[in-house]
Scaffold this motif. Structure first.
Motif, PDB file in Angstrom:
ATOM      1  N   LEU A  40      15.745 -14.826  11.447  1.00 33.65           N
ATOM      2  CA  LEU A  40      17.332 -14.700  11.035  1.00 33.65           C
ATOM      3  C   LEU A  40      18.199 -15.107  12.462  1.00 33.65           C
ATOM      4  N   ALA A  41      17.405 -16.003  13.192  1.00 35.07           N
ATOM      5  CA  ALA A  41      18.060 -16.439  14.405  1.00 35.07           C
ATOM      6  C   ALA A  41      19.549 -17.356  14.008  1.00 35.07           C
ATOM      7  N   PHE A  42      19.598 -17.650  12.894  1.00 41.03           N
ATOM      8  CA  PHE A  42      20.780 -18.591  12.391  1.00 41.03           C
ATOM      9  C   PHE A  42      21.877 -17.497  12.104  1.00 41.03           C
ATOM     10  N   VAL A  43      21.713 -16.260  11.729  1.00 42.55           N
ATOM     11  CA  VAL A  43      22.480 -15.296  11.564  1.00 42.55           C
ATOM     12  C   VAL A  43      23.079 -14.804  12.950  1.00 42.55           C
ATOM     13  N   PRO A  44      24.446 -14.553  12.881  1.00 41.88           N
ATOM     14  CA  PRO A  44      24.894 -13.767  14.198  1.00 41.88           C
ATOM     15  C   PRO A  44      24.589 -12.569  14.367  1.00 41.88           C
ATOM     16  N   PHE A  45      24.285 -12.105  15.634  1.00 44.97           N
ATOM     17  CA  PHE A  45      23.632 -10.637  15.985  1.00 44.97           C
ATOM     18  C   PHE A  45      22.446 -10.303  15.164  1.00 44.97           C
ATOM     19  N   SER A  46      21.460 -11.574  15.128  1.00 41.06           N
ATOM     20  CA  SER A  46      20.219 -11.033  14.533  1.00 41.06           C
ATOM     21  C   SER A  46      19.667 -10.048  15.292  1.00 41.06           C
ATOM     22  N   PRO A  47      19.654  -9.802  16.402  1.00 39.07           N
ATOM     23  CA  PRO A  47      18.691  -9.051  17.315  1.00 39.07           C
ATOM     24  C   PRO A  47      19.106  -7.520  16.577  1.00 39.07           C
ATOM     25  N   VAL A  48      20.406  -7.294  16.176  1.00 35.95           N
ATOM     26  CA  VAL A  48      20.659  -6.020  15.444  1.00 35.95           C
ATOM     27  C   VAL A  48      19.843  -5.902  14.278  1.00 35.95           C
ATOM     28  N   LEU A  49      19.666  -7.101  13.364  1.00 37.51           N
ATOM     29  CA  LEU A  49      18.865  -6.925  12.025  1.00 37.51           C
ATOM     30  C   LEU A  49      17.539  -6.429  12.686  1.00 37.51           C
ATOM     31  N   GLY A  50      17.027  -7.203  13.401  1.00 40.16           N
ATOM     32  CA  GLY A  50      15.350  -7.017  14.005  1.00 40.16           C
ATOM     33  C   GLY A  50      15.437  -5.423  14.437  1.00 40.16           C
ATOM     34  N   GLY A  51      16.344  -5.144  15.560  1.00 42.68           N
ATOM     35  CA  GLY A  51      16.112  -3.721  15.914  1.00 42.68           C
ATOM     36  C   GLY A  51      16.228  -2.758  14.780  1.00 42.68           C
ATOM     37  N   ALA A  52      17.171  -3.072  13.555  1.00 41.32           N
ATOM     38  CA  ALA A  52      17.552  -2.098  12.590  1.00 41.32           C
ATOM     39  C   ALA A  52      16.042  -2.003  11.841  1.00 41.32           C
ATOM     40  N   THR A  53      15.427  -3.195  11.479  1.00 43.41           N
ATOM     41  CA  THR A  53      14.077  -3.020  10.979  1.00 43.41           C
ATOM     42  C   THR A  53      13.311  -2.342  11.525  1.00 43.41           C
ATOM     43  N   ALA A  54      12.874  -2.585  12.953  1.00 49.95           N
ATOM     44  CA  ALA A  54      12.065  -1.669  13.700  1.00 49.95           C
ATOM     45  C   ALA A  54      12.408  -0.390  13.906  1.00 49.95           C
ATOM     46  N   GLY A  55      13.568   0.129  14.026  1.00 48.85           N
ATOM     47  CA  GLY A  55      14.193   1.593  13.882  1.00 48.85           C
ATOM     48  C   GLY A  55      13.932   2.055  12.878  1.00 48.85           C
ATOM     49  N   TYR A  56      14.010   1.663  11.639  1.00 48.39           N
ATOM     50  CA  TYR A  56      13.854   2.094  10.445  1.00 48.39           C
ATOM     51  C   TYR A  56      12.310   2.273   9.946  1.00 48.39           C
ATOM     52  N   LEU A  57      11.534   1.555  10.588  1.00 48.59           N
ATOM     53  CA  LEU A  57      10.125   1.526  10.300  1.00 48.59           C
ATOM     54  C   LEU A  57       9.426   2.702  11.190  1.00 48.59           C
ATOM     55  N   GLN A  58      10.150   2.834  12.356  1.00 47.85           N
ATOM     56  CA  GLN A  58       9.516   3.848  13.335  1.00 47.85           C
ATOM     57  C   GLN A  58       9.874   5.216  12.895  1.00 47.85           C
ATOM     58  N   GLY A  59      11.045   5.526  12.433  1.00 44.88           N
ATOM     59  CA  GLY A  59      11.392   6.932  12.154  1.00 44.88           C
ATOM     60  C   GLY A  59      11.454   7.702  13.477  1.00 44.88           C
ATOM     61  N   GLY A  60      11.162   8.808  13.511  1.00 41.47           N
ATOM     62  CA  GLY A  60      11.059   9.669  14.734  1.00 41.47           C
ATOM     63  C   GLY A  60      12.642   9.971  15.133  1.00 41.47           C
ATOM     64  N   ASP A  61      12.759  10.227  16.346  1.00 43.55           N
ATOM     65  CA  ASP A  61      14.217  10.878  16.925  1.00 43.55           C
ATOM     66  C   ASP A  61      14.690   9.556  17.432  1.00 43.55           C
ATOM     67  N   GLN A  62      16.129   9.642  17.848  1.00 45.62           N
ATOM     68  CA  GLN A  62      16.653   8.522  18.339  1.00 45.62           C
ATOM     69  C   GLN A  62      16.410   7.842  19.508  1.00 45.62           C
ATOM     70  N   SER A  63      15.718   8.644  20.190  1.00 47.55           N
ATOM     71  CA  SER A  63      14.907   7.893  21.820  1.00 47.55           C
ATOM     72  C   SER A  63      14.054   6.892  21.025  1.00 47.55           C
ATOM     73  N   ASP A  64      13.006   7.434  20.314  1.00 45.21           N
ATOM     74  CA  ASP A  64      11.996   6.390  19.642  1.00 45.21           C
ATOM     75  C   ASP A  64      12.541   5.294  19.213  1.00 45.21           C
ATOM     76  N   ALA A  65      13.883   5.190  18.297  1.00 46.78           N
ATOM     77  CA  ALA A  65      14.488   4.267  17.597  1.00 46.78           C
ATOM     78  C   ALA A  65      14.955   3.269  18.615  1.00 46.78           C
ATOM     79  N   LEU A  66      15.535   3.957  19.728  1.00 41.55           N
ATOM     80  CA  LEU A  66      16.208   3.159  20.970  1.00 41.55           C
ATOM     81  C   LEU A  66      15.093   2.489  21.488  1.00 41.55           C
TER      82      LEU A  66
END
Length: 122
Positions: free
Chosen positions: A20-46
């Motif tokens: 999704l690199a053509f979408v502005p702020f695509s790292p947010v989307l990638g990080g949100a996907t990773a954080g969603y899959l990770q679960g756990g607490d806030q430090s794990d998601a970060l």
């Protein structure tokens, strides 16, 4: 979901960010996907979001290595050697800022992904 496998979740998030690199702020989307899959607490998601941003920036790192390796040996459009060095310095500064952009937005996305996991019943 992949549960707590941090590296796999970060890799999935990095792939999402690169695709999704053509979408502005695509790292947010990638990080949100990773954080969603990770679960756990806030430090794990970060952590997984920042790792996702770092992995997503690997193509940029490889490109900048080529540029920084080749640039000193090329005359910078007819400019003297000192100007070529100045262009290389600006390229390195731009590289550092883009790397911070990718990692920072990936971490923000990781926190947002955790928030989505916690607040929704998906």
């Amino acid at each position: 979901m992949a549960g707590g496998n941090t590296l796999l979740n970060a890799l999935i998030g990095a792939v999402v960010a690169v695709v999704l690199a053509f979408v502005p702020f695509s790292p947010v989307l990638g990080g949100a996907t990773a954080g969603y899959l990770q679960g756990g607490d806030q430090s794990d998601a970060l952590r997984v979001g920042a790792l996702s941003g770092l992995l997503a920036s690997i193509p940029l790192v490889l490109l900048m290595l080529v540029v920084v390796t080749v640039l000193p040996f090329l005359p910078a459009f007819g400019l003297p050697g000192s100007m070529t060095a100045l262009v290389a310095v600006f390229a390195l500064i731009a590289f550092a800022l883009i790397l911070l952009y990718s990692i920072g937005l990936g971490a923000l996305g990781g926190i947002l992904g955790r928030y989505i996991t916690r607040e929704t019943d998906f």
